[in-house]
Design a protein around this motif. Sequence first.
Motif, short mmCIF file in Angstrom:
data_model
loop_
_atom_site.label_atom_id
_atom_site.label_comp_id
_atom_site.label_asym_id
_atom_site.label_seq_id
_atom_site.Cartn_x
_atom_site.Cartn_y
_atom_site.Cartn_z
N ARG A 1 0.83 -1.20 0.00
CA ARG A 1 0.00 0.00 0.00
C ARG A 1 0.87 1.25 0.00
NH1 ARG A 1 -3.57 -0.71 4.24
NH2 ARG A 1 -5.31 -1.16 2.85
N THR B 1 -8.78 -1.74 -6.22
CA THR B 1 -8.15 -0.65 -6.97
C THR B 1 -8.76 0.70 -6.60
OG1 THR B 1 -9.64 -0.89 -8.88
CG2 THR B 1 -7.63 -2.20 -8.89
N SER C 1 -7.36 1.71 -3.24
CA SER C 1 -5.99 2.18 -3.43
C SER C 1 -5.95 3.61 -3.93
CB SER C 1 -5.27 1.25 -4.42
OG SER C 1 -3.98 1.74 -4.73
#
Length: 468
Positions: A123, A163, A166
């Motif tokens: 991350r 995604t 993120s």
Amino acid sequence: MTVSLDERAASLAGRAPHIPADVIARMQAQLRAGICLERGMLAALEDFYNRLAHAELPPDLVTEEIYAAVATSRSRLRTLLKGLRAYAPAVPLSPAAPVTQRWDAWLNARYNAKPVQPSGSRRVGLAPDDWPEAWAAALPNLDRTVRPYGNRLPRLAAKTQATVISAVGLLAKSRNWAATQGVEIAPTPSEDLFEAFFRFLITQRGVSFGTAADYCERLSMFFMRAGLFDEASLTALTDLKGALSEEATDSDPGKWAKLRGFRKNFSLSDLLHAAMAAGQAAEKLPGHTTAALRLRQKAVSYALLVNTGDRQGDLRHFEIGADLIRDEQGDWHHAIRTSKTGRRKEIDVLWPGTSKLIDAHVLGDRPAWMIGRRVRALQGANVLTLADDVVNKGFINRRLKEEFKIHGHLVRTLVTDLLRRERPDAQWAAQHMLGHEDRYMQETYRSDFIESGAIRAMDRCIAKLEEG
């Protein structure tokens, strides 16, 4: 005591009273020819027709539930489908496709699963616990169907959720970075917030324009489901995403070489011929198979790309009844707003050939008279998957690259150039077709070679589609 094949043939009707006489006759003919029936086939077919009788359904209207009930094992499902193909070819197999996919997924999970490899966290952005309160509160909306602005937004697949999380984590980190530069930005979506995000990605992360555009797309998915957009912030993110996408495409040194290479060997009409060929190939395959589904998806996506000039990212998310609508005359209508600009495209009725390819996809191998019922049942479903899920991001581009060495964005360039060469005065037509906000945005889509031959080929292909 040994029983002859003739005696077995004569006893079939008594052993399977629910199987129709014409199906029994085909099975008897095979036995009398000296060929035994596959083990378990008679029992599977009898169970199938017995369940149809109890549900008071004719074979034409067989449902996924009937197939699922008979398919107590993967081998029994395969035996049933093989028997129907051989002895009852008129029975639609398309409703069995989800059942087949579930059994295939079970098989892969049981025997082909790879051991989980331990790995450290990669991350880069902030974890949801460190997000602004309004963002963290909206996180559950990614995992369910929501309607924050009236339109249905389906649950995101697990990989897509990852995604999106993120991207939002990076946005949260960009706020902290801006604060270290002496700029405090509120967490409410705004032009300032997205401008800071862009500067963070380019200066601190060193990502490409294309990657930055992808991040913006994921932010759009999040804030739409969170219900946090107002008109100004939606426009700001949409404009940023569009500018990044255009810059990424124009900075691709291979774009013009790819276009020239396409022109040397193909024309746009070849995409339509490929769509029709894929549709015809699908008709020759069993309706429940993944191969048939992929061919129908390819046929529809190619036809829509040329017919509408849509971004393949928009096309992947089209929904029946919302983005594509079928009228009582059998014509499909285009009614989308592009993801990049939010502008409604002014195309309306699709070509007859495109409509027929969509009909064939929706029906599978079901009889044509069921089209109205199928369209009603699929309201809100994705037009390519005929379900809530979406084809993977590279589905369309991968096929275009294999066959034509180009991707969906270049098809838009070719379509716009064709329009310009055929009608140089029709600049607004290109704008409306592509969903652009102003006529100058279209300059990105210009190419630098003669289209006259392609136009003639395209006209012939469209005429062929309209004739039937």
